[in-house]
Structures are given as structure tokens and as C-alpha cells.
Design a protein around this motif. Sequence first.
Motif, mmCIF file in Angstrom:
data_model
loop_
_atom_site.group_PDB
_atom_site.id
_atom_site.type_symbol
_atom_site.label_atom_id
_atom_site.label_comp_id
_atom_site.label_asym_id
_atom_site.label_seq_id
_atom_site.Cartn_x
_atom_site.Cartn_y
_atom_site.Cartn_z
ATOM 1 N N LEU A 75 0.786 -1.137 -0.080
ATOM 2 C CA LEU A 75 -0.069 0.034 -0.016
ATOM 3 C C LEU A 75 0.922 1.154 -0.071
ATOM 4 N N LEU A 76 1.879 1.372 0.797
ATOM 5 C CA LEU A 76 2.717 2.283 0.824
ATOM 6 C C LEU A 76 3.579 2.636 -0.472
ATOM 7 N N SER A 77 3.840 1.558 -1.104
ATOM 8 C CA SER A 77 4.601 1.594 -2.430
ATOM 9 C C SER A 77 3.808 2.000 -3.480
ATOM 10 N N TYR A 78 2.422 1.830 -3.612
ATOM 11 C CA TYR A 78 1.592 2.278 -4.297
ATOM 12 C C TYR A 78 1.322 3.754 -4.122
ATOM 13 N N CYS A 79 1.336 4.027 -2.768
ATOM 14 C CA CYS A 79 1.283 5.683 -2.519
ATOM 15 C C CYS A 79 2.435 6.431 -3.229
ATOM 16 N N VAL A 80 3.712 5.697 -3.255
ATOM 17 C CA VAL A 80 4.864 6.451 -3.812
ATOM 18 C C VAL A 80 4.764 6.373 -5.162
ATOM 19 N N PHE A 81 4.140 5.145 -5.806
ATOM 20 C CA PHE A 81 4.221 5.000 -7.250
ATOM 21 C C PHE A 81 3.225 6.281 -7.740
ATOM 22 N N LEU A 82 1.936 6.651 -7.035
ATOM 23 C CA LEU A 82 1.022 7.717 -7.313
ATOM 24 C C LEU A 82 1.758 8.795 -7.238
ATOM 25 N N LYS A 83 2.636 9.181 -6.182
ATOM 26 C CA LYS A 83 3.443 10.432 -6.094
ATOM 27 C C LYS A 83 4.121 10.737 -7.259
ATOM 28 N N LYS A 84 5.006 9.770 -7.855
ATOM 29 C CA LYS A 84 5.684 9.981 -8.940
ATOM 30 C C LYS A 84 4.822 10.117 -9.931
ATOM 31 N N HIS A 85 3.771 9.531 -10.448
ATOM 32 C CA HIS A 85 2.921 9.519 -11.574
ATOM 33 C C HIS A 85 2.372 10.902 -11.604
ATOM 34 N N LEU A 86 1.830 11.322 -10.326
ATOM 35 C CA LEU A 86 1.249 12.925 -10.255
ATOM 36 C C LEU A 86 2.124 13.799 -11.025
ATOM 37 N N ALA A 87 3.447 13.728 -10.421
ATOM 38 C CA ALA A 87 4.518 14.749 -10.687
ATOM 39 C C ALA A 87 4.583 14.734 -12.261
ATOM 40 N N ARG A 88 4.525 13.528 -12.658
ATOM 41 C CA ARG A 88 4.915 13.124 -14.067
ATOM 42 C C ARG A 88 3.886 13.998 -14.917
ATOM 43 N N ILE A 89 2.630 13.639 -14.658
ATOM 44 C CA ILE A 89 1.540 14.389 -15.403
ATOM 45 C C ILE A 89 0.998 15.629 -15.111
ATOM 46 N N GLY A 90 1.300 16.073 -13.870
ATOM 47 C CA GLY A 90 0.852 17.178 -13.273
ATOM 48 C C GLY A 90 -0.776 17.512 -13.134
ATOM 49 N N ALA A 91 -1.476 16.327 -12.678
ATOM 50 C CA ALA A 91 -2.734 16.382 -12.497
ATOM 51 C C ALA A 91 -3.309 17.407 -11.544
ATOM 52 N N ASP A 92 -4.311 18.281 -11.890
ATOM 53 C CA ASP A 92 -4.993 18.961 -11.082
ATOM 54 C C ASP A 92 -5.779 18.401 -9.942
ATOM 55 N N TYR A 93 -6.350 17.366 -10.044
ATOM 56 C CA TYR A 93 -7.230 16.438 -9.243
ATOM 57 C C TYR A 93 -6.924 15.079 -9.122
ATOM 58 N N LEU A 94 -6.847 14.408 -7.851
ATOM 59 C CA LEU A 94 -6.946 13.080 -7.617
ATOM 60 C C LEU A 94 -8.290 12.541 -7.183
ATOM 61 N N TYR A 95 -8.839 11.640 -8.097
ATOM 62 C CA TYR A 95 -10.082 11.105 -7.669
ATOM 63 C C TYR A 95 -9.897 9.687 -7.111
ATOM 64 N N VAL A 96 -10.448 9.355 -5.882
ATOM 65 C CA VAL A 96 -10.140 8.146 -5.180
ATOM 66 C C VAL A 96 -11.434 7.631 -4.445
ATOM 67 N N ARG A 97 -11.606 6.485 -4.554
ATOM 68 C CA ARG A 97 -12.798 5.940 -3.672
ATOM 69 C C ARG A 97 -12.304 5.851 -2.313
ATOM 70 N N PHE A 98 -13.096 6.183 -1.383
ATOM 71 C CA PHE A 98 -12.750 6.083 0.093
ATOM 72 C C PHE A 98 -12.232 4.451 0.542
ATOM 73 N N ASP A 99 -11.167 4.660 1.060
ATOM 74 C CA ASP A 99 -10.802 3.140 1.664
ATOM 75 C C ASP A 99 -10.178 3.822 3.070
ATOM 76 N N PRO A 100 -10.392 3.429 4.094
ATOM 77 C CA PRO A 100 -9.803 3.934 5.502
ATOM 78 C C PRO A 100 -8.305 3.735 5.284
ATOM 79 N N PHE A 101 -7.902 2.888 4.978
ATOM 80 C CA PHE A 101 -6.309 2.498 5.021
ATOM 81 C C PHE A 101 -5.499 3.168 3.843
ATOM 82 N N PHE A 102 -6.172 3.130 2.863
ATOM 83 C CA PHE A 102 -5.461 3.628 1.570
ATOM 84 C C PHE A 102 -5.354 5.001 1.720
#
Length: 178
Positions: A75-102
Motif C-alpha cells: 500500500l505504501l509502495s502504491y502511494c509512492v508510485f502515485l506521487k511519482k505519477h502525479l508529478a509526471r503528469i501534473g494532474a489538478d485533481y486526484l479522484y479516489v474511492r474512500f478506503d480508510p487505510f489507503f
Amino acid sequence: MMKILYVGGATASEKGAVGTHTSGIISALKKRPDVDLYGVFYREAIPGEIPKSTELYEKPAIFSIFGKAGKLLALLSYCVFLKKHLARIGADYLYVRFDPFFCFFLSFFIDDHKIIVEYNDLFMDQIEYSAARGQWGDGWSKKIRLSNLYKKFVINSERKCFKSARLVVAVTEELLRY
């Protein structure tokens, strides 16, 4: 034009309500002329509908040897992956379905982006419903999920995630009141 990164969870490919709902949200966002939609999904959990520009995440196999702790590491690795991907594409918004841990851990990694959290189930009601139908048997998994500590974590996670979100999408009036 706003860039939205749709983040799929580990169950995004499920048949039935989860998969149909995920595909419906993505389909609706793709039809919007003012949205440039991107996606990130677990390689093993690809929904029926995906954005044209989609990146796949593969959990490192090494995490499986760590059992339950390996799930947290993944899960933490996925978060790091997302952060890198966000930096690469420069998204304005991140849409995520609620999960208490994620969502809880993601909020520590993605503090400088506008997060849209979709809330479509009372999480603890779903836990109690599943426990009553024997999903986790009568062992420790069930006891932990029904414990006061677990309930407090879920409530605090909801509070933290909803407070830090740019927008919380409640899919029913009852959830909106909650």
C-alpha cells in the motif's frame, strides 16, 4: 481543461457493484469535454472501463513473504508510485474511492494536490454486515475488525481524509448527512 487522475484500488476490477460503479464514474468523466482523464490501476485490478492514458502498478512480489505487513508495504509502495505519477503528469485533481487505510496513508504522500474522495458506503456498516455473514470466520480477523480500536481508526481516518479533501462525493443523501 482540468487534469484528473482516477486512482483505482485493489478491488477496482470486481464484478458487480464495485466494478460497475468504477466503470460508470470513469465513463462519465471521459465524456466531459473539460476533463483530461488519466488513470492508475493495480495490474491485477483493471476495471471494464479505463482512461486512454492509464498507468499500471505491479506490486513487488517480495512483499508477499511478509504476510499482513506485506500488504501495508504494498500500500505504501502504491502511494509512492502515485506521487511519482502525479508529478509526471501534473494532474489538478486526484479522484479516489474512500478506503480508510489507503486514503489515510495517501493523505501523507499527496498533500499538495486537490483530492476528490468518493464515499459510497458507510464503511463500518459494511464491516459489520460482512462479519455477520462469516466473511472472516470467528478468528482474529473478525475480532480485530469489530474492535473499538478498529472503529476509532476508521472514524479518525474518515475525519482526516474528508477534512483534507478538496471535495467529498457522497453518492446518496444519507451518506451526505453522515
